[in-house]
Scaffold this motif. Structure first.
Motif, PDB file in Angstrom:
ATOM      1  N   ALA A 148       0.767  -1.252   0.000  1.00  0.00           N
ATOM      2  CA  ALA A 148      -0.004  -0.002   0.085  1.00  0.00           C
ATOM      3  C   ALA A 148       0.920   1.288   0.071  1.00  0.00           C
ATOM      4  CB  ALA A 148      -0.837  -0.017   1.309  1.00  0.00           C
ATOM      5  N   PRO A 149       0.525   2.230  -0.736  1.00  0.00           N
ATOM      6  CA  PRO A 149       1.286   3.394  -0.447  1.00  0.00           C
ATOM      7  C   PRO A 149       1.685   4.109   0.863  1.00  0.00           C
ATOM      8  CG  PRO A 149      -0.486   3.601  -2.256  1.00  0.00           C
ATOM      9  CD  PRO A 149      -0.746   2.416  -1.284  1.00  0.00           C
ATOM     10  N   HIS A 150       2.976   4.484   0.882  1.00  0.00           N
ATOM     11  CA  HIS A 150       3.255   4.995   2.156  1.00  0.00           C
ATOM     12  C   HIS A 150       3.075   3.809   3.283  1.00  0.00           C
ATOM     13  CE1 HIS A 150       3.105   8.738   0.185  1.00  0.00           C
ATOM     14  NE2 HIS A 150       1.900   8.772  -0.110  1.00  0.00           N
ATOM     15  N   ALA A 151       3.229   2.654   2.857  1.00  0.00           N
ATOM     16  CA  ALA A 151       2.889   1.684   3.945  1.00  0.00           C
ATOM     17  C   ALA A 151       4.420   1.338   4.580  1.00  0.00           C
ATOM     18  CB  ALA A 151       2.609   0.458   3.802  1.00  0.00           C
ATOM     19  N   ALA A 152       4.722   1.207   5.879  1.00  0.00           N
ATOM     20  CA  ALA A 152       5.869   0.921   6.670  1.00  0.00           C
ATOM     21  C   ALA A 152       5.410  -0.558   7.291  1.00  0.00           C
ATOM     22  CB  ALA A 152       6.225   1.850   7.903  1.00  0.00           C
ATOM     23  N   VAL A 153       6.862  -1.376   6.756  1.00  0.00           N
ATOM     24  CA  VAL A 153       6.625  -2.596   7.220  1.00  0.00           C
ATOM     25  C   VAL A 153       7.803  -2.703   8.426  1.00  0.00           C
ATOM     26  CG1 VAL A 153       7.155  -5.224   6.845  1.00  0.00           C
ATOM     27  CG2 VAL A 153       5.783  -3.574   5.350  1.00  0.00           C
ATOM     28  N   PHE A 154       7.679  -2.919   9.559  1.00  0.00           N
ATOM     29  CA  PHE A 154       8.950  -3.146  10.733  1.00  0.00           C
ATOM     30  C   PHE A 154       8.375  -4.208  11.358  1.00  0.00           C
ATOM     31  CE2 PHE A 154       5.463  -0.626  12.509  1.00  0.00           C
ATOM     32  CZ  PHE A 154       5.277  -1.033  13.879  1.00  0.00           C
ATOM     33  N   LEU A 155       9.684  -4.757  12.228  1.00  0.00           N
ATOM     34  CA  LEU A 155       9.709  -6.012  13.208  1.00  0.00           C
ATOM     35  C   LEU A 155       9.953  -5.130  14.588  1.00  0.00           C
ATOM     36  CD1 LEU A 155      11.939  -8.404  11.245  1.00  0.00           C
ATOM     37  CD2 LEU A 155       9.459  -7.984  11.076  1.00  0.00           C
ATOM     38  N   CYS A 156       9.325  -5.875  15.601  1.00  0.00           N
ATOM     39  CA  CYS A 156       9.598  -5.531  16.912  1.00  0.00           C
ATOM     40  C   CYS A 156       9.940  -6.997  17.531  1.00  0.00           C
ATOM     41  CB  CYS A 156       8.371  -4.941  17.654  1.00  0.00           C
ATOM     42  SG  CYS A 156       8.235  -3.222  17.141  1.00  0.00           S
ATOM     43  N   GLY A 157      11.091  -6.970  18.444  1.00  0.00           N
ATOM     44  CA  GLY A 157      11.496  -8.280  19.217  1.00  0.00           C
ATOM     45  C   GLY A 157      11.552  -7.824  20.579  1.00  0.00           C
ATOM     46  N   ALA A 158      11.329  -8.679  21.591  1.00  0.00           N
ATOM     47  CA  ALA A 158      11.451  -8.336  23.097  1.00  0.00           C
ATOM     48  C   ALA A 158      11.656  -9.706  23.559  1.00  0.00           C
ATOM     49  CB  ALA A 158       9.944  -7.977  23.656  1.00  0.00           C
ATOM     50  N   TYR A 159      12.763  -9.616  24.426  1.00  0.00           N
ATOM     51  CA  TYR A 159      13.559 -10.986  24.869  1.00  0.00           C
ATOM     52  C   TYR A 159      14.092 -10.660  26.080  1.00  0.00           C
ATOM     53  CZ  TYR A 159      17.238  -9.472  21.909  1.00  0.00           C
ATOM     54  OH  TYR A 159      18.466  -8.822  21.196  1.00  0.00           O
ATOM     55  N   ARG A 160      14.529 -11.819  26.779  1.00  0.00           N
ATOM     56  CA  ARG A 160      15.103 -11.704  28.208  1.00  0.00           C
ATOM     57  C   ARG A 160      16.344 -12.463  28.038  1.00  0.00           C
ATOM     58  NH1 ARG A 160      14.100 -10.051  33.036  1.00  0.00           N
ATOM     59  NH2 ARG A 160      12.272  -9.190  32.611  1.00  0.00           N
ATOM     60  N   LEU A 161      17.568 -12.231  28.479  1.00  0.00           N
ATOM     61  CA  LEU A 161      18.560 -12.953  28.736  1.00  0.00           C
ATOM     62  C   LEU A 161      18.741 -13.531  30.483  1.00  0.00           C
ATOM     63  CD1 LEU A 161      21.052 -10.996  26.824  1.00  0.00           C
ATOM     64  CD2 LEU A 161      19.914 -12.729  26.001  1.00  0.00           C
ATOM     65  N   ALA A 162      19.175 -14.769  30.432  1.00  0.00           N
ATOM     66  CA  ALA A 162      18.996 -15.383  31.641  1.00  0.00           C
ATOM     67  C   ALA A 162      20.322 -15.251  32.586  1.00  0.00           C
ATOM     68  CB  ALA A 162      19.066 -17.197  31.318  1.00  0.00           C
ATOM     69  N   GLY A 163      19.932 -15.081  33.759  1.00  0.00           N
ATOM     70  CA  GLY A 163      20.988 -14.866  34.791  1.00  0.00           C
ATOM     71  C   GLY A 163      21.982 -13.850  35.000  1.00  0.00           C
ATOM     72  N   ASP A 164      22.853 -14.093  35.655  1.00  0.00           N
ATOM     73  CA  ASP A 164      23.956 -13.050  35.899  1.00  0.00           C
ATOM     74  C   ASP A 164      24.759 -12.600  34.713  1.00  0.00           C
ATOM     75  OD1 ASP A 164      23.085 -12.984  38.637  1.00  0.00           O
ATOM     76  OD2 ASP A 164      25.109 -13.726  39.406  1.00  0.00           O
ATOM     77  N   VAL A 165      25.027 -13.691  34.003  1.00  0.00           N
ATOM     78  CA  VAL A 165      25.674 -13.389  32.883  1.00  0.00           C
ATOM     79  C   VAL A 165      24.911 -12.489  31.893  1.00  0.00           C
ATOM     80  CG1 VAL A 165      26.785 -14.384  30.690  1.00  0.00           C
ATOM     81  CG2 VAL A 165      26.916 -15.640  32.842  1.00  0.00           C
ATOM     82  N   GLY A 166      23.761 -12.892  31.604  1.00  0.00           N
ATOM     83  CA  GLY A 166      22.912 -11.967  30.520  1.00  0.00           C
ATOM     84  C   GLY A 166      22.668 -10.642  31.013  1.00  0.00           C
ATOM     85  N   GLN A 167      22.417 -10.255  32.306  1.00  0.00           N
ATOM     86  CA  GLN A 167      22.641  -9.081  32.965  1.00  0.00           C
ATOM     87  C   GLN A 167      23.640  -8.198  32.732  1.00  0.00           C
ATOM     88  OE1 GLN A 167      20.047  -7.434  34.289  1.00  0.00           O
ATOM     89  NE2 GLN A 167      18.470  -9.170  34.468  1.00  0.00           N
ATOM     90  N   SER A 168      24.868  -8.877  33.132  1.00  0.00           N
ATOM     91  CA  SER A 168      26.254  -8.067  32.771  1.00  0.00           C
ATOM     92  C   SER A 168      26.237  -7.704  31.339  1.00  0.00           C
ATOM     93  CB  SER A 168      27.316  -8.945  33.156  1.00  0.00           C
ATOM     94  OG  SER A 168      27.607 -10.251  32.236  1.00  0.00           O
ATOM     95  N   LEU A 169      26.158  -8.408  30.253  1.00  0.00           N
ATOM     96  CA  LEU A 169      26.218  -8.346  28.885  1.00  0.00           C
ATOM     97  C   LEU A 169      25.032  -7.026  28.499  1.00  0.00           C
ATOM     98  CD1 LEU A 169      26.023 -11.764  27.109  1.00  0.00           C
ATOM     99  CD2 LEU A 169      27.771 -10.189  27.295  1.00  0.00           C
ATOM    100  N   ILE A 170      23.970  -7.026  29.098  1.00  0.00           N
ATOM    101  CA  ILE A 170      23.014  -6.025  29.027  1.00  0.00           C
ATOM    102  C   ILE A 170      23.507  -4.625  29.328  1.00  0.00           C
ATOM    103  CG2 ILE A 170      20.774  -4.982  29.431  1.00  0.00           C
ATOM    104  CD1 ILE A 170      19.702  -7.791  28.957  1.00  0.00           C
ATOM    105  N   ARG A 171      23.975  -4.720  30.649  1.00  0.00           N
ATOM    106  CA  ARG A 171      24.604  -3.501  31.301  1.00  0.00           C
ATOM    107  C   ARG A 171      25.681  -2.838  30.625  1.00  0.00           C
ATOM    108  NH1 ARG A 171      24.115  -6.540  36.203  1.00  0.00           N
ATOM    109  NH2 ARG A 171      26.105  -7.016  36.160  1.00  0.00           N
ATOM    110  N   ALA A 172      26.559  -3.545  29.674  1.00  0.00           N
ATOM    111  CA  ALA A 172      27.576  -3.106  28.826  1.00  0.00           C
ATOM    112  C   ALA A 172      27.195  -2.541  27.636  1.00  0.00           C
ATOM    113  CB  ALA A 172      28.426  -4.251  28.352  1.00  0.00           C
ATOM    114  N   LEU A 173      25.783  -2.349  27.449  1.00  0.00           N
ATOM    115  CA  LEU A 173      25.212  -1.587  26.142  1.00  0.00           C
ATOM    116  C   LEU A 173      24.739  -0.435  26.449  1.00  0.00           C
ATOM    117  CD1 LEU A 173      22.993  -4.560  24.693  1.00  0.00           C
ATOM    118  CD2 LEU A 173      25.121  -3.944  23.674  1.00  0.00           C
ATOM    119  N   PRO A 174      24.676   0.557  25.499  1.00  0.00           N
ATOM    120  CA  PRO A 174      24.190   1.923  25.733  1.00  0.00           C
ATOM    121  C   PRO A 174      22.723   1.882  25.754  1.00  0.00           C
ATOM    122  CG  PRO A 174      24.754   1.530  23.570  1.00  0.00           C
ATOM    123  CD  PRO A 174      25.345   0.377  24.086  1.00  0.00           C
ATOM    124  N   PRO A 175      22.021   2.617  26.485  1.00  0.00           N
ATOM    125  CA  PRO A 175      20.656   2.573  26.385  1.00  0.00           C
ATOM    126  C   PRO A 175      19.800   2.603  25.159  1.00  0.00           C
ATOM    127  CG  PRO A 175      21.507   4.621  27.740  1.00  0.00           C
ATOM    128  CD  PRO A 175      22.572   4.036  27.212  1.00  0.00           C
TER     129      PRO A 175
END
Length: 299
Positions: free
Chosen positions: A102-129
């Motif tokens: 369709a004219p002017h249509a946008a197609v996009f994907l959204c993903g939401a997920y969780r990483l397990a445990g302390d290791v996952g938390q430490s990886l996420i903390r190292a990312l910018p907001p």
């Protein structure tokens, strides 16, 4: 062993939630900060993504990837205007235009997920907001996003497993892009790139149960003991034995959360001569005994 792989394999995402939307202007949605890690990419058209200030919005074009760390709400819209945004529940409840051509249509994907445990938390903390990656047409990221988009166009047996594994690949590529030449990359990641210190880190990760000594690690790194100890502490902010203890306790917490091993088995796998020795070290660093910690984490 690849040190990044060792961290990621213990933080594997599961149960990833993806949504593919086809919309025409005006549109917008707000996603809550309770989502641990969000991913957005545009397949066709464009979208704007921002945190608190729409004046700082980033425009996403096809192939671009935005990764948003939880903590604050963030917004996605056809224009950087909060007035266009409804809650994510309202947005998806309203349905979407089924015609991507369709004219002017946008197609996009959204993903939401969780990483397990302390290791996952430490990886996420190292990312910018919020991290926006703009890959080239032949970039690996572009290929993985295309596979995810294709998988979402129709339901098929094993789809969740496919999405989970594609997400694993995508996360590795995101971490690489984020950490490369970044002063905010985890110290272990930067140290692992050092050809000498990397050998010592690799050895501790491959054999955490081994009774390592500083002279042994220095020998692996082809350095004198004083030089190795000095360079290791400068790079990682802690001594080799402190790093080894921290890694062992990280593994111990992962084992405790999984609930499949006894304290004696965990002690043996993490380099302690007895459950008592393990429990004493765990309590000294974590503040409570491992058995109680497992009970509190498991609810």
């Amino acid at each position: 062993m690849d040190i990044l792989h060792d961290y990621l394999v213990r933080a594997r995402a599961s149960g990833a939630v993806f949504a593919r939307s086809v919309v025409r202007p005006p549109w917008g949605l707000t996603l809550p900060g309770s989502i641990q890690l969000s991913l957005h990419t545009v397949v066709r058209g464009h979208a704007w993504v921002w945190l608190d200030n729409p004046a700082e919005a980033e425009r996403l074009l096809p192939g671009d990837l935005a990764v948003v760390v939880g903590g604050r709400d963030h917004h996605l819209a056809d224009e950087p205007s909060p007035d266009r945004c409804v809650t994510h529940e309202q947005f998806w409840a309203a349905g979407a235009d089924e015609d991507p051509d369709a004219p002017h249509a946008a197609v996009f994907l959204c993903g939401a997920y969780r990483l397990a445990g302390d290791v996952g938390q430490s990886l996420i903390r190292a990312l910018p907001p919020m991290l926006v990656i703009r890959p080239s047409a032949h970039d690996h990221l572009h290929g993985v996003v295309s596979l995810i988009s294709s998988e979402l166009t129709q339901s098929a047996p094993g789809q969740q497993t496919v999405l989970d594994r594609l997400l694993d690949v995508l996360l590795v590529l995101v971490m690489r892009a984020s950490y490369q030449d970044s002063s905010d990359a985890p110290s272990w990641y930067r140290a692992a790139q050092d050809p000498r210190l990397g050998r010592a880190l690799q050895a501790m990760h491959e054999e955490p149960a081994r009774s390592w000594t500083v002279p042994e690690l220095a020998n692996l790194s082809a350095m004198s003991r004083p030089s190795f100890a000095r360079n290791f502490e400068r790079a990682l902010g802690q001594t080799p034995m402190q790093y080894l203890t921290d890694w062992r306790l990280t593994l111990a917490r992962e084992y405790l959360m999984a609930g499949e091993l006894t304290l004696e088995q965990i002690a043996r796998r993490t380099g302690y001569s007895s459950p008592n020795a393990f429990a004493a070290t765990f309590r000294r660093h974590v503040g409570i005994p491992p058995g109680r910690w497992r009970q509190e984490v498991s609810g």
